[in-house]
Design a protein around this motif. Structure first.
Motif, mmCIF file in Angstrom:
data_model
loop_
_atom_site.group_PDB
_atom_site.id
_atom_site.type_symbol
_atom_site.label_atom_id
_atom_site.label_comp_id
_atom_site.label_asym_id
_atom_site.label_seq_id
_atom_site.Cartn_x
_atom_site.Cartn_y
_atom_site.Cartn_z
ATOM 1 N N LEU A 76 16.433 18.144 -9.346
ATOM 2 C CA LEU A 76 17.636 18.436 -10.131
ATOM 3 C C LEU A 76 17.316 19.138 -11.455
ATOM 4 N N GLN A 77 16.038 19.366 -11.698
ATOM 5 C CA GLN A 77 15.550 20.047 -12.905
ATOM 6 C C GLN A 77 15.972 19.331 -14.180
ATOM 7 N N ILE A 78 15.807 17.998 -14.155
ATOM 8 C CA ILE A 78 16.175 17.179 -15.305
ATOM 9 C C ILE A 78 14.946 16.622 -16.011
ATOM 10 N N ILE A 79 13.980 16.148 -15.244
ATOM 11 C CA ILE A 79 12.830 15.437 -15.802
ATOM 12 C C ILE A 79 11.556 16.243 -15.583
ATOM 13 N N ALA A 80 10.761 16.386 -16.636
ATOM 14 C CA ALA A 80 9.461 17.051 -16.551
ATOM 15 C C ALA A 80 8.378 15.996 -16.386
ATOM 16 N N SER A 81 7.490 16.221 -15.434
ATOM 17 C CA SER A 81 6.379 15.299 -15.192
ATOM 18 C C SER A 81 5.095 16.089 -15.013
ATOM 19 N N GLY A 82 4.011 15.554 -15.556
ATOM 20 C CA GLY A 82 2.717 16.168 -15.338
ATOM 21 C C GLY A 82 2.349 16.030 -13.873
ATOM 22 N N LEU A 83 1.890 17.109 -13.267
ATOM 23 C CA LEU A 83 1.516 17.085 -11.854
ATOM 24 C C LEU A 83 0.009 16.926 -11.699
ATOM 25 N N THR A 84 -0.747 17.865 -12.245
ATOM 26 C CA THR A 84 -2.195 17.832 -12.097
ATOM 27 C C THR A 84 -2.820 18.890 -12.996
ATOM 28 N N THR A 85 -4.115 18.955 -12.953
ATOM 29 C CA THR A 85 -4.877 20.043 -13.559
ATOM 30 C C THR A 85 -5.811 20.562 -12.479
ATOM 31 N N VAL A 86 -5.861 21.883 -12.324
ATOM 32 C CA VAL A 86 -6.738 22.469 -11.310
ATOM 33 C C VAL A 86 -7.654 23.489 -11.963
ATOM 34 N N ASN A 87 -8.796 23.713 -11.316
ATOM 35 C CA ASN A 87 -9.659 24.794 -11.764
ATOM 36 C C ASN A 87 -8.884 26.093 -11.589
ATOM 37 N N THR A 88 -8.902 26.937 -12.581
ATOM 38 C CA THR A 88 -8.119 28.166 -12.546
ATOM 39 C C THR A 88 -8.511 29.041 -11.363
ATOM 40 N N THR A 89 -9.771 28.997 -10.967
ATOM 41 C CA THR A 89 -10.191 29.789 -9.806
ATOM 42 C C THR A 89 -9.513 29.321 -8.523
ATOM 43 N N ASP A 90 -9.032 28.086 -8.490
ATOM 44 C CA ASP A 90 -8.367 27.527 -7.306
ATOM 45 C C ASP A 90 -6.847 27.521 -7.433
ATOM 46 N N LEU A 91 -6.321 28.107 -8.497
ATOM 47 C CA LEU A 91 -4.900 27.976 -8.807
ATOM 48 C C LEU A 91 -3.984 28.594 -7.748
ATOM 49 N N ILE A 92 -4.257 29.794 -7.307
ATOM 50 C CA ILE A 92 -3.396 30.447 -6.317
ATOM 51 C C ILE A 92 -3.401 29.663 -5.004
ATOM 52 N N SER A 93 -4.563 29.192 -4.570
ATOM 53 C CA SER A 93 -4.594 28.421 -3.320
ATOM 54 C C SER A 93 -3.865 27.089 -3.482
ATOM 55 N N PHE A 94 -3.965 26.468 -4.675
ATOM 56 C CA PHE A 94 -3.222 25.234 -4.927
ATOM 57 C C PHE A 94 -1.716 25.501 -4.843
ATOM 58 N N LEU A 95 -1.268 26.569 -5.489
ATOM 59 C CA LEU A 95 0.156 26.897 -5.490
ATOM 60 C C LEU A 95 0.651 27.226 -4.081
ATOM 61 N N THR A 96 -0.166 27.912 -3.312
ATOM 62 C CA THR A 96 0.198 28.242 -1.933
ATOM 63 C C THR A 96 0.440 26.967 -1.127
ATOM 64 N N LYS A 97 -0.465 26.008 -1.252
ATOM 65 C CA LYS A 97 -0.316 24.733 -0.534
ATOM 66 C C LYS A 97 0.892 23.959 -1.060
ATOM 67 N N TYR A 98 1.079 23.954 -2.355
ATOM 68 C CA TYR A 98 2.200 23.232 -2.953
ATOM 69 C C TYR A 98 3.532 23.798 -2.442
ATOM 70 N N LEU A 99 3.617 25.106 -2.376
ATOM 71 C CA LEU A 99 4.860 25.760 -1.967
ATOM 72 C C LEU A 99 5.144 25.626 -0.468
ATOM 73 N N GLU A 100 4.166 25.181 0.292
ATOM 74 C CA GLU A 100 4.413 24.899 1.709
ATOM 75 C C GLU A 100 5.326 23.688 1.873
ATOM 76 N N ASN A 101 5.313 22.779 0.890
ATOM 77 C CA ASN A 101 6.069 21.531 0.991
ATOM 78 C C ASN A 101 7.199 21.402 -0.023
ATOM 79 N N GLU A 102 7.203 22.235 -1.044
ATOM 80 C CA GLU A 102 8.187 22.116 -2.116
ATOM 81 C C GLU A 102 8.851 23.464 -2.383
ATOM 82 N N THR A 103 10.099 23.415 -2.792
ATOM 83 C CA THR A 103 10.819 24.617 -3.191
ATOM 84 C C THR A 103 10.716 24.744 -4.710
#
Length: 139
Positions: A22-49
């Protein structure tokens, strides 16, 4: 409605925060190595909008961009290529690291725990996201 994903981009690590659906609450998700950021986002977007990427914009006290901005712009170009349907907004991130550190102190974390730079990055991303949500709700 999808989530807003905030990134506190760094050369080594990137802190990530996310809203609820609902875009109401901000929560910390994680910290990733920047070199792995695009692959992390790709996996995240497979399950979340995600409706929006929110990326911190580092500025000096006189409002000029910081030296890290060139790296962030390169990353944004890559992000736009990989995820062309997700808009990107920038938000001033001055003082977020200091606020994150103060949050750790206020939260009672011990000195040794406050040295965790990954935690500082995740909290910084959360502060960036919370600032955006606050400004969005006061418009």
């Amino acid at each position: 409605m999808g989530r807003i994903l905030a990134l506190d981009y760094g050369l080594k690590r990137t802190g990530i925060a996310v809203t609820d659906e609902l875009q109401i609450i901000a929560s910390g998700l994680t910290t990733v190595n920047t070199t792995d950021l695009i692959s992390f986002l790709t996996k995240y977007l497979e399950n979340e909008t995600v409706d929006l990427f929110l990326i911190g914009e580092p500025r000096q006290m006189n409002y000029t961009v910081s030296q890290s901005e060139i790296h962030i712009l390169q990353f944004i170009k890559q992000l736009t290529t990989e995820f062309p349907n997700i808009p990107i907004k920038r938000i001033d991130e001055r003082f977020t690291s200091k606020l994150a550190f103060q949050t750790m102190i206020d939260g009672g974390l011990k000195k040794n725990q406050r040295k965790n730079k990954a935690l500082i990055d995740k909290i910084s991303a959360t502060i960036i996201l919370q600032s955006y949500l606050y400004s969005k709700n006061t418009e």
